[in-house]
Design a protein around this motif. Sequence first.
Motif, PDB file in Angstrom:
ATOM      1  N   TRP A 100       0.806  -1.218   0.000  1.00  0.00           N
ATOM      2  CA  TRP A 100       0.000   0.000   0.000  1.00  0.00           C
ATOM      3  C   TRP A 100       0.841   1.272   0.000  1.00  0.00           C
ATOM      4  O   TRP A 100       0.356   2.345  -0.369  1.00  0.00           O
ATOM      5  CB  TRP A 100      -0.916   0.031   1.230  1.00  0.00           C
ATOM      6  CG  TRP A 100      -2.051  -0.938   1.184  1.00  0.00           C
ATOM      7  CD1 TRP A 100      -2.590  -1.523   0.080  1.00  0.00           C
ATOM      8  CD2 TRP A 100      -2.800  -1.431   2.308  1.00  0.00           C
ATOM      9  NE1 TRP A 100      -3.620  -2.359   0.433  1.00  0.00           N
ATOM     10  CE2 TRP A 100      -3.780  -2.314   1.785  1.00  0.00           C
ATOM     11  CE3 TRP A 100      -2.736  -1.216   3.676  1.00  0.00           C
ATOM     12  CZ2 TRP A 100      -4.683  -2.983   2.616  1.00  0.00           C
ATOM     13  CZ3 TRP A 100      -3.634  -1.870   4.499  1.00  0.00           C
ATOM     14  CH2 TRP A 100      -4.604  -2.751   3.978  1.00  0.00           C
ATOM     15  N   ARG A 150      -0.658   4.910  -0.568  1.00  0.00           N
ATOM     16  CA  ARG A 150      -1.336   5.255   0.685  1.00  0.00           C
ATOM     17  C   ARG A 150      -0.286   5.668   1.722  1.00  0.00           C
ATOM     18  O   ARG A 150       0.640   4.918   2.012  1.00  0.00           O
ATOM     19  CB  ARG A 150      -2.147   4.057   1.215  1.00  0.00           C
ATOM     20  CG  ARG A 150      -3.194   3.540   0.234  1.00  0.00           C
ATOM     21  CD  ARG A 150      -4.341   4.532   0.112  1.00  0.00           C
ATOM     22  NE  ARG A 150      -5.411   4.011  -0.737  1.00  0.00           N
ATOM     23  CZ  ARG A 150      -5.556   4.308  -2.021  1.00  0.00           C
ATOM     24  NH1 ARG A 150      -4.671   5.146  -2.608  1.00  0.00           N
ATOM     25  NH2 ARG A 150      -6.552   3.800  -2.714  1.00  0.00           N
ATOM     26  N   ARG A 196      -5.638   5.985   7.405  1.00  0.00           N
ATOM     27  CA  ARG A 196      -6.877   6.701   7.086  1.00  0.00           C
ATOM     28  C   ARG A 196      -7.216   6.643   5.607  1.00  0.00           C
ATOM     29  O   ARG A 196      -8.379   6.764   5.221  1.00  0.00           O
ATOM     30  CB  ARG A 196      -6.767   8.169   7.510  1.00  0.00           C
ATOM     31  CG  ARG A 196      -6.828   8.402   9.001  1.00  0.00           C
ATOM     32  CD  ARG A 196      -6.972   9.892   9.282  1.00  0.00           C
ATOM     33  NE  ARG A 196      -5.855  10.648   8.741  1.00  0.00           N
ATOM     34  CZ  ARG A 196      -4.763  10.944   9.428  1.00  0.00           C
ATOM     35  NH1 ARG A 196      -4.638  10.528  10.678  1.00  0.00           N
ATOM     36  NH2 ARG A 196      -3.797  11.648   8.874  1.00  0.00           N
ATOM     37  N   GLU A 197      -6.194   6.473   4.768  1.00  0.00           N
ATOM     38  CA  GLU A 197      -6.403   6.510   3.329  1.00  0.00           C
ATOM     39  C   GLU A 197      -6.743   5.144   2.739  1.00  0.00           C
ATOM     40  O   GLU A 197      -7.072   5.043   1.553  1.00  0.00           O
ATOM     41  CB  GLU A 197      -5.154   7.069   2.648  1.00  0.00           C
ATOM     42  CG  GLU A 197      -4.784   8.468   3.097  1.00  0.00           C
ATOM     43  CD  GLU A 197      -3.494   8.954   2.470  1.00  0.00           C
ATOM     44  OE1 GLU A 197      -2.896   8.189   1.682  1.00  0.00           O
ATOM     45  OE2 GLU A 197      -3.063  10.089   2.766  1.00  0.00           O
ATOM     46  N   VAL A 198      -6.644   4.089   3.528  1.00  0.00           N
ATOM     47  CA  VAL A 198      -6.904   2.734   3.030  1.00  0.00           C
ATOM     48  C   VAL A 198      -8.410   2.537   2.873  1.00  0.00           C
ATOM     49  O   VAL A 198      -9.183   2.821   3.796  1.00  0.00           O
ATOM     50  CB  VAL A 198      -6.323   1.678   3.988  1.00  0.00           C
ATOM     51  CG1 VAL A 198      -6.685   0.275   3.519  1.00  0.00           C
ATOM     52  CG2 VAL A 198      -4.807   1.845   4.089  1.00  0.00           C
ATOM     53  N   THR A 199      -8.818   2.022   1.721  1.00  0.00           N
ATOM     54  CA  THR A 199     -10.236   1.821   1.436  1.00  0.00           C
ATOM     55  C   THR A 199     -10.608   0.344   1.543  1.00  0.00           C
ATOM     56  O   THR A 199      -9.743  -0.538   1.611  1.00  0.00           O
ATOM     57  CB  THR A 199     -10.575   2.316   0.028  1.00  0.00           C
ATOM     58  OG1 THR A 199      -9.883   1.470  -0.937  1.00  0.00           O
ATOM     59  CG2 THR A 199     -10.139   3.754  -0.171  1.00  0.00           C
ATOM     60  N   ARG A 200     -11.912   0.105   1.528  1.00  0.00           N
ATOM     61  CA  ARG A 200     -12.397  -1.275   1.564  1.00  0.00           C
ATOM     62  C   ARG A 200     -11.916  -2.035   0.329  1.00  0.00           C
ATOM     63  O   ARG A 200     -11.573  -3.227   0.407  1.00  0.00           O
ATOM     64  CB  ARG A 200     -13.929  -1.268   1.635  1.00  0.00           C
ATOM     65  CG  ARG A 200     -14.558  -2.626   1.792  1.00  0.00           C
ATOM     66  CD  ARG A 200     -16.030  -2.483   2.116  1.00  0.00           C
ATOM     67  NE  ARG A 200     -16.199  -1.779   3.393  1.00  0.00           N
ATOM     68  CZ  ARG A 200     -17.355  -1.350   3.855  1.00  0.00           C
ATOM     69  NH1 ARG A 200     -18.457  -1.523   3.142  1.00  0.00           N
ATOM     70  NH2 ARG A 200     -17.441  -0.744   5.020  1.00  0.00           N
ATOM     71  N   LYS A 201     -11.849  -1.367  -0.789  1.00  0.00           N
ATOM     72  CA  LYS A 201     -11.364  -1.999  -2.018  1.00  0.00           C
ATOM     73  C   LYS A 201      -9.901  -2.405  -1.871  1.00  0.00           C
ATOM     74  O   LYS A 201      -9.494  -3.495  -2.327  1.00  0.00           O
ATOM     75  CB  LYS A 201     -11.522  -1.027  -3.188  1.00  0.00           C
ATOM     76  CG  LYS A 201     -11.128  -1.610  -4.527  1.00  0.00           C
ATOM     77  CD  LYS A 201     -11.381  -0.605  -5.645  1.00  0.00           C
ATOM     78  CE  LYS A 201     -10.970  -1.189  -6.992  1.00  0.00           C
ATOM     79  NZ  LYS A 201     -11.199  -0.198  -8.098  1.00  0.00           N
ATOM     80  N   ASP A 202      -9.097  -1.554  -1.235  1.00  0.00           N
ATOM     81  CA  ASP A 202      -7.684  -1.886  -1.009  1.00  0.00           C
ATOM     82  C   ASP A 202      -7.557  -3.157  -0.172  1.00  0.00           C
ATOM     83  O   ASP A 202      -6.729  -4.033  -0.458  1.00  0.00           O
ATOM     84  CB  ASP A 202      -6.982  -0.738  -0.272  1.00  0.00           C
ATOM     85  CG  ASP A 202      -6.883   0.520  -1.095  1.00  0.00           C
ATOM     86  OD1 ASP A 202      -6.837   0.410  -2.330  1.00  0.00           O
ATOM     87  OD2 ASP A 202      -6.850   1.611  -0.493  1.00  0.00           O
ATOM     88  N   THR A 224     -13.321   5.590   9.316  1.00  0.00           N
ATOM     89  CA  THR A 224     -14.161   4.418   9.049  1.00  0.00           C
ATOM     90  C   THR A 224     -13.286   3.175   8.980  1.00  0.00           C
ATOM     91  O   THR A 224     -12.112   3.247   8.578  1.00  0.00           O
ATOM     92  CB  THR A 224     -14.925   4.571   7.708  1.00  0.00           C
ATOM     93  OG1 THR A 224     -13.974   4.749   6.642  1.00  0.00           O
ATOM     94  CG2 THR A 224     -15.866   5.759   7.772  1.00  0.00           C
ATOM     95  N   PRO A 264     -12.351  -0.088   7.217  1.00  0.00           N
ATOM     96  CA  PRO A 264     -12.548  -0.743   5.915  1.00  0.00           C
ATOM     97  C   PRO A 264     -12.616  -2.269   5.988  1.00  0.00           C
ATOM     98  O   PRO A 264     -12.776  -2.923   4.956  1.00  0.00           O
ATOM     99  CB  PRO A 264     -11.313  -0.299   5.126  1.00  0.00           C
ATOM    100  CG  PRO A 264     -10.251  -0.127   6.171  1.00  0.00           C
ATOM    101  CD  PRO A 264     -10.967   0.395   7.392  1.00  0.00           C
TER     102      PRO A 264
END
Length: 362
Positions: free
Chosen positions: A123, A127, A131-137, A172, A174
């Motif tokens: 990542w 990233r 905080r910048e990590v998404t569910r897609k990641d 949030t 992820p």
Amino acid sequence: MREERGWSRDVLAAVERTLVLLLAEHPADEPVTYAQLDLPRGRGRSIKQTAEILAELGLLHEQRPKAILAWIDRRTSTLPTGFQTDVRDWLSWLHAGDARTRPRSDTTLYVSLGAVQPILESWAPTRRHLREVTRKDVHAAVEALRGSRLSNAVTALKSLFRFATKHRRIFTNPTTQLHPGAHPYPERLPLDELTLKTAASAAVTPALRLIVALAAIHAARPQAIRLLTLDDIDLPNRRIILDGLARPLDELTHDALRDYLAERRRCWPHTANPHVLLSRLTAAGVKPVSTYYLKQHLLVRHQVRLDDLRADRVLEEALNRGPDALHLAVVFGIEESTAIRYAEQARRLINEDQHENDNKIN
């Protein structure tokens, strides 16, 4: 203390030299710190045993910093910069626990970091922070994993992001919809002749012959082998207690025990350690040998896994005596679910052999 711990004359002399060097110019009313205790290192010194004496007398000021904390600092310092602080705090939280979370073992920390580190490194180019990590990641990171690697990665990621959410490091989580899923137990097959010959050839010392006999004949777990004590052995009546279960002592294991105990007496005649297996490091204390002791002697040097020998013995019993889960549980002291798995595997192998024989006849 010498008699209680079974220290040899050499160990006692080393302790005396260390105490003289340590206390020669030390104020009489001040306790000794571990930092001072580390100073008189070198040949003929004994830091560990000296610390035991000082602690017994109430003269040791502080506890030695835990190695796991130094490991956390060392390993997290190699992570991508944006993730270092959060991961270091997460591992420290796992180690210490809190009011609602029990402390985790060192092994859990090793496995957890080993599972998330390659993901965090993947990542890093895009990233800079959790905080910048998404569910897609997250889903993309575990998509190609299978079995225990998948389970470990998902469990570790969920723990990391749960910690970050709880301590308001992220907005949030992820990983809320991420699930490890169940991975099947590996199918056990009887060991091939080459593996059995390798195990037999690995037993070149009295200690190794005893270890192999306990695993291959009694299906003893590595921990049960490490924790076996002298009180668990009754050579005249040919009985042994493994994992709290009394068993008859066969001729091969009896001879292996007798030979090893003779070697043990020759190498450490004054030891007070109650455990059967000893090493150079444990002979002067009362603790069992480490898990690495078994791994180093068999897996690293000879590529022999005790778990494979143990599983082969249980499966052999199921094939020879019939796939009876209750019998396996009673004989080897294993859990009911484990006994059922072995019985089902034996039943499949028996049915396959029968099917092959029927085809040959037809």
